[in-house]
Write an enzyme that holds these catalytic residues in place. Sequence first.
Site, PDB file in Angstrom:
ATOM      1  N   HIS A   1       0.754  -0.629   0.005  1.00 36.06           N
ATOM      2  CA  HIS A   1      -0.083   0.353  -0.147  1.00 36.06           C
ATOM      3  C   HIS A   1       1.296   1.051  -0.419  1.00 36.06           C
ATOM      4  CE1 HIS A   1      -2.859  -3.133   0.676  1.00 36.06           C
ATOM      5  NE2 HIS A   1      -3.415  -2.773   1.901  1.00 36.06           N
TER       6      HIS A   1
ATOM      7  N   HIS B   1     -15.272  -4.727   1.765  1.00 43.88           N
ATOM      8  CA  HIS B   1     -14.257  -3.753   1.749  1.00 43.88           C
ATOM      9  C   HIS B   1     -13.686  -3.392   0.496  1.00 43.88           C
ATOM     10  CE1 HIS B   1     -10.783  -1.097   2.953  1.00 43.88           C
ATOM     11  NE2 HIS B   1      -9.911  -1.560   2.924  1.00 43.88           N
TER      12      HIS B   1
ATOM     13  N   GLU C   1     -10.402  -1.316  -0.442  1.00 42.33           N
ATOM     14  CA  GLU C   1      -9.966  -0.816  -1.418  1.00 42.33           C
ATOM     15  C   GLU C   1      -8.816  -1.938  -1.885  1.00 42.33           C
ATOM     16  OE1 GLU C   1      -6.655  -0.643   2.450  1.00 42.33           O
ATOM     17  OE2 GLU C   1      -5.761   0.977   1.781  1.00 42.33           O
TER      18      GLU C   1
ATOM     19  N   TYR D   1       1.073  -6.995  10.741  1.00 42.08           N
ATOM     20  CA  TYR D   1       0.180  -6.244   9.972  1.00 42.08           C
ATOM     21  C   TYR D   1      -0.351  -5.930  11.096  1.00 42.08           C
ATOM     22  CZ  TYR D   1      -3.707  -6.759   7.006  1.00 42.08           C
ATOM     23  OH  TYR D   1      -4.827  -5.606   6.071  1.00 42.08           O
TER      24      TYR D   1
ATOM     25  N   HIS E   1      -6.433 -11.876   3.342  1.00 39.76           N
ATOM     26  CA  HIS E   1      -5.093 -11.624   3.434  1.00 39.76           C
ATOM     27  C   HIS E   1      -4.601 -12.554   4.123  1.00 39.76           C
ATOM     28  CE1 HIS E   1      -4.605  -7.706   1.481  1.00 39.76           C
ATOM     29  NE2 HIS E   1      -5.396  -7.327   2.222  1.00 39.76           N
TER      30      HIS E   1
END
Length: 403
Positions: A24, A79, A81, A193, A226
């Site tokens: 990201h 989501h 994103e 994370y 993920h």
Amino acid sequence: MNPLAIKDNVYWVGAVDYSCRDFHGYSRSPQGTTYNAYLVLDEKITLFDTVKSGSISLMLQRIRELVDPEKIDYLVVNHVELDHAGCLGEIVNLCKPEKIFCSPMGLKSMQGHFDTEGWPIEVKKSGDTLSLGKRTVHFIEARMLHWPDSMFSYLAEDKLLLSNDAFGQNIACSERFADELDREVIEHAMKEYYHNIVQPFAPQVTKTLEQVAGLNLDIDMIAPDHGLIFRGKDDVAYALETYRRYAAPGWKKRAIVTYDTMWHSTERMACAIGDGLTEAGIPYHLLPLKANHHSAVMTAFADAGAVFVGSPTHNNGIMPGVADLLTYMKGLRPKCKIGAAFGSFGWSGEAPRAIHEWLEKMGFEMPVEPLTCNWVPKKDALEQCRAMGKSVGQALAERCATK
Ligand code: FEO
């Protein structure tokens, strides 16, 4: 390239990104990552989340092993994103879904990212349900975990919680379940994370976990978007408890000493501070910024209650790498921390004071004044560094004793 059944008629159809190192644009992912998407074959064939745009062919190949993508009836977008929705436009064009489901904030995000004119979007709020035929999806908004639009989908008959980013880890590997890897590997990846992506929203994490607990859901699998999937009651409990632990503020009896250096003077100060910490009984990590990405520093900081930040004075300010770390650290809003600043200088010496002020503004306790050393530290200066390390170490030990 094959799909993987994780439940009866529920398949992982995501993509493993072995090359991803820049996650990201702000965090690192030294072990790569995965973009998990899940396909449910029911009376309404439903795809939960998609993948990053460059990985769409991998996802479609897996879906085609099971069904023609054009037969997909529903898309659930937990989501928006772009690591999960980057190929949403292409998927909508290909599948022409009967419905696209998202949270109320997801609608705004989707409209902001795509030309959604004509898309059959239906908003789902917490408590809303959706029948797929033999199974029912229960939606749980998970606002700010970690975007306003974030949502969980719970498949009641499968006892399966699709948690999107929550409980995720950046690991690219052939295994799909957390119980197939050593627990230490999972723990480190979850920690990295959480403390680089989710940490600023710790109060919302606690609230969401309480909300989920209050629903008394029977969960025997948590599948994030993920990394590895948690299967079985023990691993589900582990994932939930790990997030509870991460989100709970508390003092940690360890320190990190992180610094940049030009000609090793600030580095020598850092080593002497470490000696002082040892005298106070506080273990520590020494993290030179030329060798440690800011993500690695923040992961180490997760286990520490004190941070020493050092920089030589460069052009009347701090070194660029130290500015990078402080900017990143400020955004992640760490709690229950003691701070201290140090650094060498030649003729002006502003850096330690500037660092001290940064740390103070982050809300850290600052029990000692910033420590400077002119040119190369000799015996007296190193003794001052040791005293600083010991003093801050003792302050941390007291904090930990009274927590
Ligand atoms: Fe994995 Fe917030 O996207």
